[in-house]
Scaffold this motif. Structure first.
Motif, short mmCIF file in Angstrom:
data_model
loop_
_atom_site.label_atom_id
_atom_site.label_comp_id
_atom_site.label_asym_id
_atom_site.label_seq_id
_atom_site.Cartn_x
_atom_site.Cartn_y
_atom_site.Cartn_z
N TYR A 97 3.71 6.65 2.28
CA TYR A 97 3.63 7.81 1.38
C TYR A 97 5.05 8.32 1.16
O TYR A 97 5.73 8.71 2.10
CB TYR A 97 2.75 8.90 1.98
CG TYR A 97 2.41 9.99 0.99
CD1 TYR A 97 1.32 9.85 0.13
CD2 TYR A 97 3.19 11.14 0.89
CE1 TYR A 97 1.01 10.83 -0.79
CE2 TYR A 97 2.89 12.12 -0.04
CZ TYR A 97 1.80 11.96 -0.88
OH TYR A 97 1.50 12.93 -1.80
N CYS A 124 0.22 1.35 5.08
CA CYS A 124 0.35 2.24 3.93
C CYS A 124 1.54 3.18 4.10
O CYS A 124 1.87 3.60 5.21
CB CYS A 124 -0.93 3.06 3.74
SG CYS A 124 -2.37 2.04 3.32
N LEU A 129 -3.09 -0.22 -4.01
CA LEU A 129 -3.03 -1.48 -3.29
C LEU A 129 -2.58 -2.55 -4.28
O LEU A 129 -3.16 -2.68 -5.37
CB LEU A 129 -4.40 -1.86 -2.73
CG LEU A 129 -4.80 -1.35 -1.35
CD1 LEU A 129 -6.22 -1.78 -1.03
CD2 LEU A 129 -3.85 -1.87 -0.28
N CYS A 172 0.86 -1.18 0.00
CA CYS A 172 0.00 0.00 0.00
C CYS A 172 0.90 1.23 0.00
O CYS A 172 1.59 1.49 0.99
CB CYS A 172 -0.92 -0.01 1.23
SG CYS A 172 -2.00 1.45 1.34
N ASN A 173 0.91 1.96 -1.11
CA ASN A 173 1.73 3.16 -1.19
C ASN A 173 1.18 4.10 -2.25
O ASN A 173 0.25 3.75 -2.98
CB ASN A 173 3.20 2.81 -1.48
CG ASN A 173 3.37 1.94 -2.71
OD1 ASN A 173 2.98 2.34 -3.80
ND2 ASN A 173 3.94 0.75 -2.54
N ASN A 174 1.76 5.28 -2.34
CA ASN A 174 1.23 6.29 -3.26
C ASN A 174 1.87 6.25 -4.63
O ASN A 174 1.50 7.03 -5.51
CB ASN A 174 1.41 7.69 -2.66
CG ASN A 174 2.88 8.08 -2.54
OD1 ASN A 174 3.68 7.33 -1.99
ND2 ASN A 174 3.25 9.25 -3.03
#
Length: 356
Positions: A117, A115, A134, A85-87
């Motif tokens: 960022y 997550c 995701l 989970c990352n941007n």
């Protein structure tokens, strides 16, 4: 006469419209308190994958943990090993499940992911927006092959999921050195208890400044002795000595907390392939503060932390040794942390210190 007329008109205006103005002010105040004028409150939560996966029931905690359910619309079962989970949509900072999650066809699986960022763990107060990707890493049982499937997620931090502030002040750090026979790490002097983890890349450890909770032995280490150690002391400087000159790592954490208030759980390395050191520990009181230390000598390792944990510091000399410190805020339950070494049985040790 003109002034009196204007004053009378103003009084009549307030008398006629005063209650309406008061009602408008009250309504606007209520809407403001409800967040109606907060841009993030109007953001629609979204979790979308390709047609083979339905994503439902997303909740984002203040520490960046995303809980979500999926429905498997593939024609075959899938076995989920990890989630990203990352941007930026990269395969970095995986949330790896200690036990793979099997989801039969047309069934629901409960998942979670930490997550990130821009490479840092996402966190924030209620209403803060996270927008990113995701990525689910899964295995097809029929072929044994790994696959990934990528989706998009837009979610705000739930007001009820604001970050839990650790109940204990702490500070952590790490140090590493190639070709040395000793390693020192000094932490701030303001703490009551200090925990340290040390590992040597080849030789056995000859002594440490701390009282040891757990050693890591390995047939690969010199004379089959200890090449990893985790323990506690009251002095701010941790000292670790080796019987030879090689690559060493040392990580530590200072706590504003008496050692006697900690419940300690430990595990030593496995001497058989795939060389996974596994520690299971209980948390009996919700929002307990947990400190996890890991040390792996001879062969470096990767660590898989349970949910609610953050890796605070690590030292890693590639191909030689590694040490870790993580802190967690966890609800009651049973948790598992794994440390996986390379192609040889490492001298590995894990310790969990639980403060409830």
């Amino acid at each position: 006469m003109s002034k009196n007329y204007k004053l009378q008109s103003a009084v009549e205006y307030l008398t006629t419209y005063g209650w309406a103005i008061i009602i408008i002010v009250i309504v606007l105040s209520v809407l403001f308190m409800m967040g109606a004028f907060n841009p993030s409150s109007s953001v629609h939560s979204e979790c979308l994958f390709p047609a083979q996966i339905d994503c439902i029931g997303t909740t984002l905690g203040g520490s960046g943990t995303l809980d979500f359910d999926i429905v498997n619309q593939f024609s075959n079962p899938i076995i989920i090993t990890s989630v990203y989970c990352n941007n930026n949509g990269n395969l970095t900072n995986a949330t790896t499940f200690p036990t793979a999650i099997s989801v039969p066809t047309s069934s629901t699986g409960k998942l979670y992911a930490q997550c990130y960022y821009n490479g840092k763990q996402f966190s924030g107060p209620g209403g803060k927006l996270f927008e990113g990707y995701l990525i689910i890493d899964y295995i097809s049982p029929s072929t044994g092959e790994h696959h990934i499937i990528k989706g998009r997620v837009i979610q705000t931090v739930s007001a009820a999921q604001a970050p839990v502030i650790p109940p204990v002040a702490f500070s952590s750090n790490s140090v590493q050195n190639a070709y040395t026979s000793n390693l020192f790490l000094t932490l701030p002097p303001t703490y009551t208890t200090y925990l340290f983890a040390c590992a040597d890349g080849a030789y056995s450890l000859s002594s440490e400044s701390w009282a040891t909770n757990v050693y890591g032995k390995s047939t690969s280490c010199e004379n089959g002795e200890d090449c990893a150690s985790i323990g506690y002391q009251s002095a701010q400087t941790g000292k670790c000595y080796s019987s030879g000159t090689w690559n060493m790592t040392l990580s530590g954490i200072g706590l504003n907390l008496s050692y006697t208030k900690l419940k300690v759980y430990t595990a030593q390395n496995s001497s058989t392939s795939p060389y996974i050191t596994s520690l299971t520990y209980p948390v009996s009181v919700s929002d307990s503060f947990v400190i996890i230390l890991g040390a792996s000598g001879w062969d470096p390792s990767t660590i898989t932390l349970p949910r609610g944990c953050t890796l605070d510091t690590k030292a890693d000399i590639s191909g030689q040794s590694s040490t870790y410190v993580a802190t967690c805020i966890q609800p009651s339950g049973s948790y598992n942390v794994n440390m996986t070494s390379g192609t040889a049985p490492s001298g590995a040790a894990l310790a969990a210190y639980v403060y409830s």
